[in-house]
Motif scaffolding. Structure first.
Motif, short mmCIF file in Angstrom:
data_model
loop_
_atom_site.label_atom_id
_atom_site.label_comp_id
_atom_site.label_asym_id
_atom_site.label_seq_id
_atom_site.Cartn_x
_atom_site.Cartn_y
_atom_site.Cartn_z
N VAL A 132 0.85 -1.18 0.00
CA VAL A 132 0.00 0.00 0.00
C VAL A 132 0.89 1.23 0.00
O VAL A 132 1.63 1.49 0.95
CB VAL A 132 -0.93 0.03 1.23
CG1 VAL A 132 -1.72 1.33 1.28
CG2 VAL A 132 -1.87 -1.17 1.22
N ALA A 133 0.84 1.99 -1.09
CA ALA A 133 1.62 3.21 -1.23
C ALA A 133 0.82 4.37 -0.67
O ALA A 133 -0.28 4.67 -1.15
CB ALA A 133 1.98 3.46 -2.69
N ALA A 134 1.36 5.03 0.35
CA ALA A 134 0.66 6.13 1.00
C ALA A 134 1.25 7.46 0.56
O ALA A 134 2.46 7.58 0.34
CB ALA A 134 0.75 6.00 2.52
N GLY A 135 0.39 8.47 0.44
CA GLY A 135 0.85 9.81 0.10
C GLY A 135 -0.33 10.70 -0.25
O GLY A 135 -1.48 10.23 -0.29
N VAL A 136 -0.06 11.96 -0.46
CA VAL A 136 -1.10 12.90 -0.90
C VAL A 136 -1.12 12.91 -2.42
O VAL A 136 -0.11 13.19 -3.06
CB VAL A 136 -0.84 14.31 -0.35
CG1 VAL A 136 -1.81 15.31 -0.95
CG2 VAL A 136 -0.96 14.31 1.18
N GLY A 137 -2.27 12.56 -3.02
CA GLY A 137 -2.34 12.46 -4.48
C GLY A 137 -1.55 11.30 -5.02
O GLY A 137 -1.09 11.32 -6.16
N VAL A 138 -1.41 10.25 -4.23
CA VAL A 138 -0.55 9.13 -4.60
C VAL A 138 -1.08 8.36 -5.80
O VAL A 138 -0.30 7.81 -6.59
CB VAL A 138 -0.33 8.19 -3.38
CG1 VAL A 138 -1.63 7.52 -2.96
CG2 VAL A 138 0.74 7.15 -3.66
N LEU A 172 -3.17 4.51 -0.78
CA LEU A 172 -3.87 5.07 0.38
C LEU A 172 -3.60 6.56 0.37
O LEU A 172 -2.50 7.01 0.73
CB LEU A 172 -3.36 4.43 1.68
CG LEU A 172 -3.96 4.96 2.98
CD1 LEU A 172 -5.45 4.64 3.05
CD2 LEU A 172 -3.24 4.35 4.19
N ASP A 173 -4.59 7.33 -0.08
CA ASP A 173 -4.43 8.78 -0.20
C ASP A 173 -4.74 9.43 1.14
O ASP A 173 -5.89 9.44 1.59
CB ASP A 173 -5.36 9.32 -1.29
CG ASP A 173 -5.02 10.75 -1.67
OD1 ASP A 173 -4.74 11.56 -0.76
OD2 ASP A 173 -5.04 11.07 -2.87
N SER A 174 -3.72 10.00 1.76
CA SER A 174 -3.89 10.60 3.09
C SER A 174 -4.82 11.79 3.07
O SER A 174 -5.47 12.09 4.08
CB SER A 174 -2.52 11.01 3.64
OG SER A 174 -1.71 9.88 3.84
N GLN A 175 -4.90 12.49 1.94
CA GLN A 175 -5.84 13.61 1.85
C GLN A 175 -7.28 13.11 1.85
O GLN A 175 -8.15 13.70 2.50
CB GLN A 175 -5.57 14.44 0.59
CG GLN A 175 -6.52 15.63 0.46
CD GLN A 175 -6.16 16.54 -0.69
OE1 GLN A 175 -6.11 17.75 -0.53
NE2 GLN A 175 -5.91 15.96 -1.85
N ALA A 176 -7.54 12.02 1.12
CA ALA A 176 -8.89 11.44 1.10
C ALA A 176 -9.29 10.96 2.50
O ALA A 176 -10.44 11.13 2.93
CB ALA A 176 -8.95 10.30 0.10
N TYR A 181 -12.72 12.08 7.55
CA TYR A 181 -12.91 12.37 8.97
C TYR A 181 -13.13 13.85 9.24
O TYR A 181 -13.62 14.22 10.31
CB TYR A 181 -11.70 11.87 9.76
CG TYR A 181 -11.61 10.36 9.81
CD1 TYR A 181 -12.46 9.61 10.62
CD2 TYR A 181 -10.70 9.67 9.01
CE1 TYR A 181 -12.41 8.22 10.65
CE2 TYR A 181 -10.63 8.28 9.03
CZ TYR A 181 -11.48 7.56 9.85
OH TYR A 181 -11.42 6.19 9.88
N HIS A 182 -12.78 14.70 8.27
CA HIS A 182 -12.97 16.15 8.41
C HIS A 182 -13.62 16.68 7.14
O HIS A 182 -12.99 17.39 6.35
CB HIS A 182 -11.63 16.85 8.67
CG HIS A 182 -10.90 16.33 9.86
ND1 HIS A 182 -11.17 16.75 11.15
CD2 HIS A 182 -9.91 15.40 9.96
CE1 HIS A 182 -10.37 16.12 12.00
NE2 HIS A 182 -9.61 15.29 11.30
N GLY A 187 -9.15 20.74 1.93
CA GLY A 187 -8.09 19.92 1.34
C GLY A 187 -6.93 19.87 2.30
O GLY A 187 -6.99 20.45 3.39
N ALA A 188 -5.88 19.19 1.92
CA ALA A 188 -4.75 19.09 2.83
C ALA A 188 -3.49 18.71 2.06
O ALA A 188 -3.47 17.71 1.35
CB ALA A 188 -5.03 18.05 3.91
N SER A 189 -2.45 19.50 2.22
CA SER A 189 -1.15 19.21 1.62
C SER A 189 -0.35 18.34 2.57
O SER A 189 -0.76 18.09 3.72
CB SER A 189 -0.39 20.52 1.38
OG SER A 189 -0.15 21.17 2.62
N VAL A 190 0.81 17.88 2.10
CA VAL A 190 1.69 17.09 2.98
C VAL A 190 2.07 17.91 4.21
O VAL A 190 2.02 17.42 5.34
CB VAL A 190 2.96 16.65 2.22
CG1 VAL A 190 3.96 16.03 3.18
CG2 VAL A 190 2.60 15.65 1.12
#
Length: 265
Positions: A132-138, A172-176, A181-182, A187-190
């Motif tokens: 599972v590759a995690a990141g923002v906009g991954v 796994l997109d951390s922004q999504a 949850y919010h 939106g949210a950057s790294v």
């Protein structure tokens, strides 16, 4: 002296930077930069497929979380073909970060047979659905890598006797996750997500982001930026699981709700 350092750097296929946790926002990973196909495959094999893990079929069905990011040279031409010059990945434990200079290694020009022959472990990693590759906009990052380096995602890479396409690493997109949850968030950057989870940053810079990532060797500030981006991607996903997952849920159970989701909807 500066010229001598440059010559030495260019002559090195793989460089390992010893880092110290003292004074860092979190424990720094061991950072390795690889510039040739041989060095890239050697490092991917060492980090992901050494020991008992170096088998065709792993007995474990659990997901393996990694931080993931890419860098590319700023594009000024409208409609320019997608390019990726650097791929950053962390180990599943987050204690190592590999910076793979796929441009210097010439991976985009490889045929499928050559990619399987010269970087088989990178091809294998990108075709492992348990990763599972995690990141923002991954998801967009992986799509860009697929379009610019299609032969790294060889169909049938791990089962050449069938016509079934190989699976692929999942995202796994951390922004999504954050927007789930919010929902009131825009939106949210790294950097914003790092602050949200008390992870300080030290190497984030717009000028470095827009620098020429096609050049090799990378400048020290590029190495620091790229390694921090991937490491933060790993740590943010880790913190989100710790904060949001229901009590008693495993990472595999929680992450399954978000795999492949890259929009608020």
């Amino acid at each position: 002296r500066a010229r001598l350092r440059t010559v030495r750097a260019r002559a090195t296929n793989t460089r390992t930077l010893a880092t110290s946790a003292q004074g860092s926002p979190f424990q720094d990973p061991r950072v390795t930069v690889a510039y040739t196909p041989k060095a890239i495959d050697k490092e991917v094999r060492r980090v992901f497929f050494s020991g008992d893990a170096d088998t065709e079929t792993s007995p474990s069905s659990s997901l393996r979380l990694i931080g993931f990011d890419i860098e590319h040279k700023p594009e000024t031409r409208k409609g320019a073909a997608p390019s990726v010059h650097l791929v950053q990945i962390t180990s599943p434990g987050g204690d190592e970060c590999l910076l793979l200079h796929v441009a210097a290694a010439g991976l985009s020009a490889m045929t499928e047979p050559r990619a399987r022959r010269e970087v088989p472990h990178l091809v294998r990693l990108l075709g492992d659905a348990r990763v599972v590759a995690a990141g923002v906009g991954v998801g967009g990052d992986l799509d860009r890598l697929r379009r610019s380096h299609a032969t790294l995602f060889c169909s049938g890479a791990f089962n050449p006797n069938t016509a079934t396409p190989a699976s692929s690493v999942r995202t796994l997109d951390s922004q999504a996750v954050h927007l789930f949850y919010h929902p009131e968030a825009a939106g949210a950057s790294v950097a914003r997500l790092a602050a949200e989870h008390a992870l300080a940053t030290s190497a984030q810079s717009k000028s470095v982001t827009m620098s020429d990532w096609s050049l090799a060797p990378l400048a020290p500030r590029q190495v620091a930026y790229a390694a921090e981006d991937a490491s933060l991607s790993f740590r943010i996903a880790q913190r989100q699981f710790e904060r949001y997952a229901p009590k008693g849920a495993t990472f595999t159970e929680w992450a399954a709700c978000f795999l492949g989701v890259d929009t608020p909807l």
